[in-house]
Design a protein around this motif. Structure first.
Motif, PDB file in Angstrom:
ATOM      1  N   ASP A  26     116.865  73.748  29.017  1.00 37.64           N
ATOM      2  CA  ASP A  26     115.972  73.688  27.814  1.00 37.64           C
ATOM      3  C   ASP A  26     116.732  73.659  26.308  1.00 37.64           C
ATOM      4  N   ASP A  28     117.548  75.855  23.995  1.00 38.07           N
ATOM      5  CA  ASP A  28     118.475  76.754  23.865  1.00 38.07           C
ATOM      6  C   ASP A  28     119.978  76.496  24.347  1.00 38.07           C
ATOM      7  N   TRP A  29     120.049  75.593  25.191  1.00 35.45           N
ATOM      8  CA  TRP A  29     121.291  75.333  26.055  1.00 35.45           C
ATOM      9  C   TRP A  29     122.382  74.736  25.288  1.00 35.45           C
ATOM     10  N   ASP A  31     122.357  75.500  21.913  1.00 38.33           N
ATOM     11  CA  ASP A  31     122.565  76.250  20.476  1.00 38.33           C
ATOM     12  C   ASP A  31     123.588  77.270  20.905  1.00 38.33           C
ATOM     13  N   ALA A  34     122.335  80.756  20.849  1.00 34.57           N
ATOM     14  CA  ALA A  34     121.577  81.448  21.893  1.00 34.57           C
ATOM     15  C   ALA A  34     122.299  81.790  22.922  1.00 34.57           C
ATOM     16  N   TRP A  35     123.506  81.493  23.325  1.00 36.73           N
ATOM     17  CA  TRP A  35     124.587  82.037  24.193  1.00 36.73           C
ATOM     18  C   TRP A  35     125.182  82.970  23.629  1.00 36.73           C
ATOM     19  N   ARG A  38     123.020  86.132  24.467  1.00 35.20           N
ATOM     20  CA  ARG A  38     123.126  86.539  25.759  1.00 35.20           C
ATOM     21  C   ARG A  38     124.405  87.138  26.368  1.00 35.20           C
ATOM     22  N   THR A  56     126.931  79.452  31.795  1.00 33.36           N
ATOM     23  CA  THR A  56     125.573  78.956  31.847  1.00 33.36           C
ATOM     24  C   THR A  56     125.123  79.117  33.420  1.00 33.36           C
TER      25      THR A  56
END
Length: 243
Positions: A26, A28-29, A31, A34-35, A38, A56
């Motif tokens: 999606d 977010d991958w 950005d 976003a990582w 997390r 990932t």
């Protein structure tokens, strides 16, 4: 494993991914923040428009944002002229990496790519699997670890790609990776598969030569560079390309 192309489109653009590597990708991958949230952003360089190492569900990957170089970058930044999805830099490189994998050549494994369109322009990103424990040829040169044996391996590597008609648009010492097991070519932006011909193959080799010299491979003299590095590289190249 053969690539399984999947495309997800929305109003802003599209994501192209290999479902054999990850069944779901999606927005977010693409950005880095976003990582980071997390705790999966391992490394980032260059700020916006740079390169990030991300952890990932498909494994450790490299996220690269396409950006222009030279004088054009001052005018266009990271934007490219829209000519259709199949002509975007990211779709073209993603699919070329798929052909490279099908030819059993050592390049990065494509995971996903994305373009986002605004009017007549678009921006783009690419995700590939990270090649672990690798050093660039430029790093080996800087550290004094580039010798005739490694040069021969580089010659064989380039010859394998040339024999298959794979043209690398920017063949330089930063785009050759060396691991304990084998060597890889990376960054195939603007590359393509073409009919093998000595003219473009030799131009490609000379580009690599200029890169090595620029990085200091000839600091002990042109003659020493020729004997210790370039002749072994060309010798193995010629043997392999004609095999």
């Amino acid at each position: 494993m053969a690539m399984q192309e999947r495309i997800r489109e929305d109003a802003a653009g599209a994501i192209l991914f290999d479902a054999a590597v990850s069944p779901q990708v999606d927005a977010d991958w693409f950005d880095p923040e976003a990582w980071r949230v997390r705790n999966a952003l391992r490394q980032q360089s260059g700020g916006r428009g740079g390169v990030a190492i991300i952890d990932t569900p498909a494994g450790e990957c490299v996220l690269r944002h396409y950006r222009r170089g030279g004088m054009v970058a001052k005018l266009m930044g990271d934007r490219y002229l829209w000519k259709g999805a199949d002509h975007t830099r990211c779709f073209a490189e993603f699919r070329l990496l798929g052909r490279i994998a099908a030819l059993d050549l050592p390049g990065p494994q494509a995971v996903a790519c994305r373009y986002r369109r605004t009017g007549f322009f678009y921006t783009a990103d690419l995700i590939t699997r990270r090649i672990a424990d690798a050093h660039t040829l430029a790093e080996l040169l800087t550290e004094g670890r580039l010798d005739g044996e490694v040069a021969e391996l580089v010659g064989a590597l380039v010859a394998r790609f040339h024999r298959a008609g794979i043209w690398h648009a920017d063949l330089n010492a930063h785009n050759v990776l060396v691991t304990a097991e084998q060597l890889y070519l990376i960054d195939f932006d603007r590359g393509r598969q073409r009919e093998p011909a000595e003219s473009w193959q030799q131009d490609n080799l000379q580009r690599l030569r200029r890169s090595l010299v620029k990085l200091g491979a000839a600091t002990q003299g042109e003659a020493a560079f020729e004997e210790q590095l370039w002749k072994p590289l060309v010798y193995r190249y010629e043997r392999t390309v004609r095999a």
